[in-house]
Design a protein around this motif. Structure first.
Motif, PDB file in Angstrom:
ATOM      1  N   VAL A  87      23.374  20.093  33.042  1.00 38.74           N
ATOM      2  CA  VAL A  87      22.137  19.387  32.705  1.00 38.74           C
ATOM      3  C   VAL A  87      20.987  20.025  33.477  1.00 38.74           C
ATOM      4  N   PRO A  88      19.841  20.388  32.801  1.00 44.09           N
ATOM      5  CA  PRO A  88      18.710  20.991  33.528  1.00 44.09           C
ATOM      6  C   PRO A  88      18.200  20.060  34.614  1.00 44.09           C
ATOM      7  N   LEU A  89      17.772  20.661  35.727  1.00 46.30           N
ATOM      8  CA  LEU A  89      17.177  19.864  36.795  1.00 46.30           C
ATOM      9  C   LEU A  89      15.884  19.228  36.289  1.00 46.30           C
ATOM     10  N   PRO A  90      15.593  18.018  36.730  1.00 47.73           N
ATOM     11  CA  PRO A  90      14.368  17.368  36.269  1.00 47.73           C
ATOM     12  C   PRO A  90      13.129  17.983  36.911  1.00 47.73           C
ATOM     13  N   SER A  91      11.982  17.762  36.249  1.00 48.66           N
ATOM     14  CA  SER A  91      10.727  18.276  36.822  1.00 48.66           C
ATOM     15  C   SER A  91      10.395  17.570  38.121  1.00 48.66           C
ATOM     16  N   PHE A  92      10.662  16.261  38.174  1.00 47.09           N
ATOM     17  CA  PHE A  92      10.285  15.491  39.356  1.00 47.09           C
ATOM     18  C   PHE A  92      11.400  15.551  40.391  1.00 47.09           C
ATOM     19  N   ASP A 172       3.778  17.081  37.600  1.00 46.09           N
ATOM     20  CA  ASP A 172       3.608  18.070  36.543  1.00 46.09           C
ATOM     21  C   ASP A 172       4.951  18.462  35.969  1.00 46.09           C
ATOM     22  N   ARG A 173       4.930  18.905  34.702  1.00 49.05           N
ATOM     23  CA  ARG A 173       6.168  19.364  34.073  1.00 49.05           C
ATOM     24  C   ARG A 173       6.646  20.650  34.717  1.00 49.05           C
ATOM     25  N   ASN A 174       5.697  21.565  35.044  1.00 45.78           N
ATOM     26  CA  ASN A 174       6.065  22.757  35.804  1.00 45.78           C
ATOM     27  C   ASN A 174       6.413  22.327  37.227  1.00 45.78           C
ATOM     28  N   ALA A 175       7.409  22.947  37.816  1.00 48.37           N
ATOM     29  CA  ALA A 175       7.855  22.535  39.141  1.00 48.37           C
ATOM     30  C   ALA A 175       8.233  23.765  39.951  1.00 48.37           C
ATOM     31  N   GLY A 176       7.815  23.789  41.208  1.00 48.19           N
ATOM     32  CA  GLY A 176       8.185  24.876  42.096  1.00 48.19           C
ATOM     33  C   GLY A 176       7.238  26.043  42.010  1.00 48.19           C
ATOM     34  N   PHE A 306      -5.419   9.710  24.690  1.00 47.14           N
ATOM     35  CA  PHE A 306      -5.172   8.369  25.231  1.00 47.14           C
ATOM     36  C   PHE A 306      -3.992   8.397  26.207  1.00 47.14           C
ATOM     37  N   CYS A 307      -2.904   9.048  25.822  1.00 45.52           N
ATOM     38  CA  CYS A 307      -1.724   9.123  26.695  1.00 45.52           C
ATOM     39  C   CYS A 307      -2.039   9.881  27.979  1.00 45.52           C
ATOM     40  N   ALA A 308      -2.776  11.003  27.867  1.00 42.61           N
ATOM     41  CA  ALA A 308      -3.080  11.817  29.041  1.00 42.61           C
ATOM     42  C   ALA A 308      -3.954  11.066  30.042  1.00 42.61           C
ATOM     43  N   GLN A 314       4.346  10.107  35.152  1.00 46.39           N
ATOM     44  CA  GLN A 314       5.740  10.422  34.820  1.00 46.39           C
ATOM     45  C   GLN A 314       6.049  10.073  33.361  1.00 46.39           C
ATOM     46  N   LEU A 315       5.574   8.908  32.919  1.00 48.89           N
ATOM     47  CA  LEU A 315       5.787   8.521  31.530  1.00 48.89           C
ATOM     48  C   LEU A 315       5.063   9.480  30.589  1.00 48.89           C
ATOM     49  N   PHE A 316       3.848   9.867  30.961  1.00 53.08           N
ATOM     50  CA  PHE A 316       3.099  10.782  30.102  1.00 53.08           C
ATOM     51  C   PHE A 316       3.809  12.117  29.942  1.00 53.08           C
ATOM     52  N   LEU A 317       4.360  12.662  31.035  1.00 53.04           N
ATOM     53  CA  LEU A 317       5.012  13.965  30.943  1.00 53.04           C
ATOM     54  C   LEU A 317       6.239  13.913  30.036  1.00 53.04           C
ATOM     55  N   ASN A 318       6.915  12.768  29.996  1.00 48.71           N
ATOM     56  CA  ASN A 318       8.034  12.624  29.052  1.00 48.71           C
ATOM     57  C   ASN A 318       7.533  12.625  27.613  1.00 48.71           C
TER      58      ASN A 318
END
Length: 787
Positions: A87-92, A172-176, A306-308, A314-318
């Protein structure tokens, strides 16, 4: 034009693949957490790319031994590219990066260039904390983001440089370490950063200039909505360049308290650009039926914005995962939309399709790189900018220049028209005087001829009054017959005099309708039977088919009656008159052939000359005004028909009446006689029957008798203007759906949909066209509606 477009497309294609296939110079990369730069010559910078050691959910102390369980993470990819149990590591989350760099023996100071690392971190070099960005924490509550870039000076370096970075990301969705870290000499690093910043500012300045340029185009011509939407796209790109680019310019300028807001704005810019692109494509290539697609894109953009702005990060990035792929799908729909425009042959659709196709490819690669489907491609955003905005700006600018050239040409045309106006007014005045003289002479002659038989009848009746007792019965009958003939002749001339009321200074006011010529001729021959029987003349109708025409039934009946009566008058007893019909080259030909007295050249000239014709007696002494053929010619000219006469003294005459047999009709409504006449003439060259009206009231009167294929009406007219006429016609048209085009001198040279919507004519009037176009161009635009 197509050759130039093809060359440009080939050039752009070659440039694109040139960028794509060019590979950077191969440089060392880290393997298993070690980067060997012992052979580095310090002439250029080095990217610390490759596989770093990565420890998930651990903040390792600098002196702590590396755990045995580790990942190796690429420095130019998000840690979401790594997997745990499939399973890919999560962004957060959070973790620690480690890299050992082996340097050559040297005594020079070096500089470490760090981009914005997602989203907070601490940097350790050889065991010492040298830099911190944001607040590092193991949870959203204990951390806060920062995306500032940094330059770290490295002094007194040993041969081994150990780099450790503790990173936390909850925003952010990008991480690291998503962007590249560089190491190099201070002058080289500063030069590289300066060049990048200058390039970034130059690109942003160019885009800002282009956006202001397109905004000015829109304010100069409010109908150029495509320019306004393209300006919105440019502004969105500017923000992504100065905020989300590698240099993170806005994040460096503002305090970290603004970081989360700037990140949200970055997510807003993308749906705004999608909406702007949709607006550009719709207003350049779309039709009314395609507007629902535009509203779908606008709805998507509104939901994404509106979502952004309002959803928890966290909900928005999903949710943003789905938004990104939905946005990508819209790009493919736009490509298919432009492909349809190319098939339809719309102007500039080919370069637009090529640019959007290349842009869609690069955006697809960028999205796939963000989601770790493929390796991210550096500077792919620059390719997108080049391939999308250059053709768009060129095409819109060229279109705008063409509009100005056209307006300049129109201005010159108007100037020339003003110079010719006085001459045309003089010519028109002369024509009006001639028409009035003809009308006055016509009435004077009819009045004289009308008075003469009535005077004779009066004298005969006076004679009978005093001698009736002494007259024989046969003599009485003969006198009564003479009186009757005189009265009948007077009645016929009264009818002709009443027909003069259909003439005015502009010619004849026609009441056109569709009717059968065969039925009309049969009725005329039947009504003329009493006259033909007196001379024992036979009329043969040799009609091959039943032709329908558009014309004034009453006036054309007068033409046929005059010509047939004329043949009867000059035919000998016991002879025959033949009537033929045939069609050729868009004309209906009706020929009336008699075998009577005929005419010589002088008599033929009297009929066609402008002067007053001379009357002459028929074969049985019948009298006439000599104006029948003159009247017929005038009526035929009003129908844009012709009268051809062939005659020979003693061998009879052949009269050929030519009328258009086209049933394609256009109702042209305009109060300007000159404009209406010129436009009608151009339409008639295209084989159309043009029914002219001076205002909406006249047009409604015509529509009670005929249903044209198209209505073209001016907006500004006396009595009943164009807009009121359209609304009144809508109320009474019943099942007669006729396409309508509105024209006006104050209509925009392009666009016009907004005006039709404001007037409630959207869906009723197909187009709102400018009268300032050349007549040929205006006719092409009008007739394109019927194709």
């Amino acid at each position: 034009m197509y050759i130039r477009t093809f060359v440009k497309v080939v050039f752009l294609t070659g440039l694109f693949f040139g960028f794509a296939v060019c590979k950077p110079v191969v440089t060392p990369s880290a393997k298993a957490g070690v980067l060997d730069l012992s052979d580095w010559d310090f002439q250029d910078n080095r990217d610390l790319k490759g596989d770093w050691e990565f420890y998930w959910l651990k903040f390792l102390e600098v002196q702590e031994e590396s755990p045995t369980y580790r990942y190796y993470a690429s420095s130019s990819k998000s840690w979401t590219s790594l997997e745990e149990s499939g399973v890919p590591l999560p962004s957060f989350g959070y973790g620690t990066y480690r890299l050992t760099v082996i340097l050559p023996d040297m005594k020079e100071d070096l500089v470490l260039s760090l981009p914005g690392i997602y989203t907070s971190y601490k940097l350790f070099l050889n065991g010492e904390l040298v830099h911190q960005s944001g607040v590092l924490g193991a949870s959203p509550e204990s951390s806060s983001p920062s995306l500032k870039s940094a330059l770290i000076s490295i002094k007194d370096i040993n041969k081994i440089l150990k780099i450790q970075i503790q990173i936390a990301n909850f925003y952010d969705r990008n991480a690291g370490i998503y962007d590249t870290i560089r190491i190099g000499r201070p002058d080289s690093i500063y030069s590289h950063l300066t060049n990048e910043r200058v390039l970034n500012w130059v690109i942003s300045a160019i885009l800002l200039f282009l956006s202001l340029y397109h905004i000015l185009i829109y304010f100069a011509r409010k109908t150029e909505l495509a320019s306004l939407y393209l300006a919105i796209v440019f502004l969105g790109v500017i923000y992504t360049r100065i905020a989300l680019g590698e240099q993170k310019i806005l994040f460096n300028l503002l305090p970290d308290a603004w970081c989360l807001f700037l990140m949200r704005l970055g997510h807003i810019s993308f749906p705004l650009m999608d909406a702007g692109c949709a607006g550009v494509i719709y207003y350049l290539f779309g039709t009314k039926k395609d507007k629902w697609i535009l509203w779908v894109v606008f709805t998507y953009a509104f939901i994404a914005i509106f979502c952004a702005l309002l959803l928890p990060i966290q909900l928005f990035l999903n949710v943003n995962t789905y938004i990104s792929f939905y946005s990508l799908g819209l790009n493919f729909i736009a490509v298919s939309f432009l492909f349809r425009a190319v098939v339809q042959g719309k102007t500039n659709s080919i370069p637009f399709l090529c640019s959007l196709t290349f842009s869609t490819i690069t955006i697809t690669l960028e999205v796939l790189g963000n989601f770790n489907v493929i390796n991210p491609i550096p500077y792919i955003g620059l390719y997108t900018l080049f391939f999308f905005f250059t053709p768009q700006t060129y095409i819109l600018t060229r279109s705008f220049i063409q509009v100005f050239k056209r307006e300049e040409e129109i201005s010159r045309t108007l100037f020339r028209s003003n110079e010719d106006l006085e001459h045309k007014v003089k010519e028109r005045t002369s024509e009006l005087e001639k028409a009035n003289r003809w009308k006055a002479n016509f009435i004077s002659l009819l009045s004289h001829d009308l008075r003469s038989p009535l005077v004779g009848v009066s004298q005969i009746l006076d004679l009978m009054k005093y001698n009736i007792d002494s007259m024989e019965k046969d003599e009485k009958h003969r006198i009564v017959d003479l009186c009757k003939d005189g009265i009948q002749n007077s009645l016929r001339m009264i009818k002709q005099l009443l027909d003069v009321s259909r003439f005015d200074s502009d010619g004849i006011r026609l009441h056109p309708m569709v009717y059968s010529v065969k039925e009309q001729l049969e009725d005329i021959v039947k009504n003329l039977h009493p006259i033909t029987s007196l001379k024992d003349i036979t009329i043969e109708l040799n009609l091959t088919k039943d032709d329908l025409i558009i014309g004034d039934h009453i006036l054309l009946e007068e033409v046929f009656k005059n010509i047939i009566t004329n043949s009867i008058k000059f035919s000998f007893k016991g002879s025959k008159i033949e009537i033929f019909n045939k069609s050729y080259d868009g004309w209906l030909s009706i020929e009336v052939v008699d075998h009577g007295m005929g005419m010589d050249a002088e008599q033929l000239y009297q009929i066609t000359a402008e002067g007053q014709p001379k009357s002459r007696a028929g074969t049985e002494g019948e009298l006439g005004t000599g104006l029948g053929l003159k009247l017929s010619q005038t009526i035929l000219e009003a129908h844009f028909g012709k009268l051809k006469i062939k005659s020979e003294q003693g061998n009879g005459s052949r009269f050929e009446i030519l009328l258009s047999n086209s049933l394609k009709s256009i109702l042209l409504v305009d109060d300007s006689d000159q404009f209406r006449g010129e436009l009608a003439e151009e339409l008639r060259r295209k084989k159309w029957i043009v029914i002219e009206a001076k205002n909406g009231e006249d047009a409604l009167d015509h529509l009670t008798r005929i249903t044209p294929n198209l209505i073209v009406t001016d907006k500004h007219m006396p009595v009943l203007d164009g807009i009121s006429f359209v609304h009144e016609w809508e109320a009474v048209k019943e099942n007669r759906d006729i396409p309508i085009i509105l024209i006006s001198s104050d209509a925009p040279l392009s666009g016009g949909k907004k005006f039709l919507q404001e007037e409630g004519l959207d869906g009723i009037v197909l187009h709102y066209l400018s009268k300032l176009f050349r007549k040929e161009e205006l006719v092409e635009s009008i007739l394109s509606v019927l194709k």
